[in-house]
Design a protein around this motif. Structure first.
Motif, PDB file in Angstrom:
ATOM      1  N   GLN A 287       9.126 -22.237  -1.022  1.00  0.00           N
ATOM      2  CA  GLN A 287       8.073 -22.174  -1.726  1.00  0.00           C
ATOM      3  C   GLN A 287       7.439 -22.718  -1.776  1.00  0.00           C
ATOM      4  O   GLN A 287       6.079 -22.518  -0.986  1.00  0.00           O
TER       5      GLN A 287
ATOM      6  N   SER B 239      24.597 -24.078  -6.699  1.00  0.00           N
ATOM      7  CA  SER B 239      23.286 -23.644  -7.039  1.00  0.00           C
ATOM      8  C   SER B 239      21.904 -24.755  -6.723  1.00  0.00           C
ATOM      9  O   SER B 239      20.753 -24.009  -6.394  1.00  0.00           O
TER      10      SER B 239
ATOM     11  N   ARG C 212      11.689 -12.562  -0.822  1.00  0.00           N
ATOM     12  CA  ARG C 212      12.936 -13.275  -1.110  1.00  0.00           C
ATOM     13  C   ARG C 212      11.910 -14.660  -2.244  1.00  0.00           C
ATOM     14  O   ARG C 212      12.329 -14.823  -3.490  1.00  0.00           O
TER      15      ARG C 212
ATOM     16  N   GLN D 141      19.456 -20.295   6.160  1.00  0.00           N
ATOM     17  CA  GLN D 141      20.193 -21.088   4.984  1.00  0.00           C
ATOM     18  C   GLN D 141      20.830 -21.913   5.928  1.00  0.00           C
ATOM     19  O   GLN D 141      20.890 -23.747   5.183  1.00  0.00           O
TER      20      GLN D 141
ATOM     21  N   ARG E 132      13.639 -14.981  -6.047  1.00  0.00           N
ATOM     22  CA  ARG E 132      13.612 -15.659  -6.655  1.00  0.00           C
ATOM     23  C   ARG E 132      12.390 -16.448  -7.956  1.00  0.00           C
ATOM     24  O   ARG E 132      13.092 -17.006  -8.092  1.00  0.00           O
ATOM     25  N   LYS E 133      12.195 -15.524  -8.022  1.00  0.00           N
ATOM     26  CA  LYS E 133      10.621 -15.985  -9.211  1.00  0.00           C
ATOM     27  C   LYS E 133      10.246 -16.752  -8.818  1.00  0.00           C
ATOM     28  O   LYS E 133       9.960 -18.011  -9.211  1.00  0.00           O
ATOM     29  N   LEU E 134       9.686 -16.876  -7.244  1.00  0.00           N
ATOM     30  CA  LEU E 134       8.844 -18.126  -6.708  1.00  0.00           C
ATOM     31  C   LEU E 134       7.908 -17.939  -6.767  1.00  0.00           C
ATOM     32  O   LEU E 134       6.675 -16.810  -6.558  1.00  0.00           O
TER      33      LEU E 134
ATOM     34  N   ASP F  59      15.228 -22.520  -1.761  1.00  0.00           N
ATOM     35  CA  ASP F  59      14.443 -22.202  -2.018  1.00  0.00           C
ATOM     36  C   ASP F  59      12.612 -22.557  -1.636  1.00  0.00           C
ATOM     37  O   ASP F  59      11.933 -22.348  -1.868  1.00  0.00           O
TER      38      ASP F  59
ATOM     39  N   ASP G  14      21.206 -23.479  -3.165  1.00  0.00           N
ATOM     40  CA  ASP G  14      20.152 -22.520  -3.176  1.00  0.00           C
ATOM     41  C   ASP G  14      19.271 -23.161  -3.125  1.00  0.00           C
ATOM     42  O   ASP G  14      17.883 -22.205  -2.813  1.00  0.00           O
ATOM     43  N   LYS G  15      19.206 -23.657  -4.066  1.00  0.00           N
ATOM     44  CA  LYS G  15      17.448 -24.084  -4.516  1.00  0.00           C
ATOM     45  C   LYS G  15      16.911 -25.053  -3.395  1.00  0.00           C
ATOM     46  O   LYS G  15      15.789 -25.015  -3.682  1.00  0.00           O
TER      47      LYS G  15
END
Length: 311
Positions: free
Chosen positions: A46, A35, A100, A200, A104-106, A42, A38-39
């Motif tokens: 962002q 996780s 993305r 990634q 991912r709700k960024l 992100d 993955d962040k």
């Protein structure tokens, strides 16, 4: 793609948290590790969105200025070079980025104060004022501005505070993500209709590398510690910090389980990591101990390298 050094750091942090907390569920700790990786990816998206938000804020200020009762000539005829930056517009219209961000709700909508702060910082910077003063309007000129912007963001305390507030998993990731973004900008051309987003991982081997390094480091932690003690007999064990031992144990795991990774790469990576995540003298200590351990591991046949230039 996320660098192998960042992946090693993620593994070390996961090992540190698992061992120090006395956790007994390796699968749960591994899920937290993945996780975190993955962040980190992100954060790449962002941060790509950040100059878009700042440019939109600048555009809004210009529109408000035009509505003044007594607007000045500058209010009515603002310098639009920044708000019309072609590369920022390309990012803003990128399906790859926006997809993305949505999934991912960024985004930065919840942090308007930060956008204002960064815009004020931008307006005070020499690189921005030089950009705005130049008559040149080219994609390369726009790109150079964003390169300077992202380099500057690495020194922005306000940004660091907000990133930590959004996700503690982003701690220390920013320099590595900025490097990814700078490569992305470098690979983007005026002829492109979308930003060439970095994957990634460099290859399908990277996720395997993460899991294997974590699992084998954890499973073999005690035996690796016994091995390390043979080379630290002349050191006061109480003065050897936990992170030094953890770095050494993880390095041993990599040396003995990844035949395609050169010994020098492993040594250099963990020595560099120790400079930032352990004590000031740790890198010298770790360098010396690793050299001795490599000699023994090689003589015992535990280090087996395969591939071009490794045999």
């Amino acid at each position: 793609m996320l660098s192998r050094r960042l992946l090693r750091i993620k593994v070390l942090k996961a090992l540190f948290a698992h061992i120090k907390s006395g956790a007994d569920n390796m699968i749960a700790s591994e899920k937290t590790l993945l996780s975190s990786v993955d962040k980190a990816y992100d954060l790449y998206f962002q941060m790509l969105l950040l100059p878009v938000e700042v440019a939109e804020y600048a555009r809004g200020r210009q529109e408000i200025a035009k509505q003044k009762k007594l607007p000045t000539f500058e209010d009515l005829n603002p310098n639009t070079k920044f708000v019309d930056n072609a590369l920022i517009r390309l990012i803003a219209n990128s399906d790859s980025v926006n997809d993305r961000i949505a999934v991912r709700k960024l985004g930065w909508k919840q942090h308007p104060d930060l956008i204002r702060t960064i815009y004020a910082r931008l307006c005070e910077s020499a690189y921005f004022n030089e950009y705005m003063a130049r008559e040149e309007r080219s994609f390369d000129d726009d790109k150079r501005l964003l390169e300077a912007f992202f380099n500057d963001m690495q020194e922005c305390d306000a940004l660091d505070e907000v990133l930590e507030e959004i996700s503690i998993l982003w701690s220390d990731d920013l320099p590595y993500i900025v490097m990814m973004i700078l490569r992305t900008l470098s690979n983007t051309r005026v002829s492109h209709t979308d930003v060439k987003i970095a994957g990634q991982f460099k290859s399908e081997e990277d996720p395997i590398f993460i899991r294997t390094l974590f699992e084998k480091s954890l499973v073999n932690y005690n035996s690796n510690q016994e091995f390390i003690e043979k080379f630290t007999a002349n050191w006061d064990l109480e003065r050897i910090v936990f992170m030094d031992n953890l770095i050494l144990a993880t390095a041993v795991t990599e040396l003995t389980n990844f035949p395609s990774i050169p010994v020098k790469v492993t040594l250099d990576e963990f020595i560099e990591i120790s400079k930032y995540y352990s004590t000031p003298g740790s890198s010298t200590f770790i360098n010396g101990v690793l050299d001795k351990m490599v000699e023994t591991l090689t003589a015992d046949g535990r280090i087996q390298k395969a591939g071009r230039g490794l045999i």
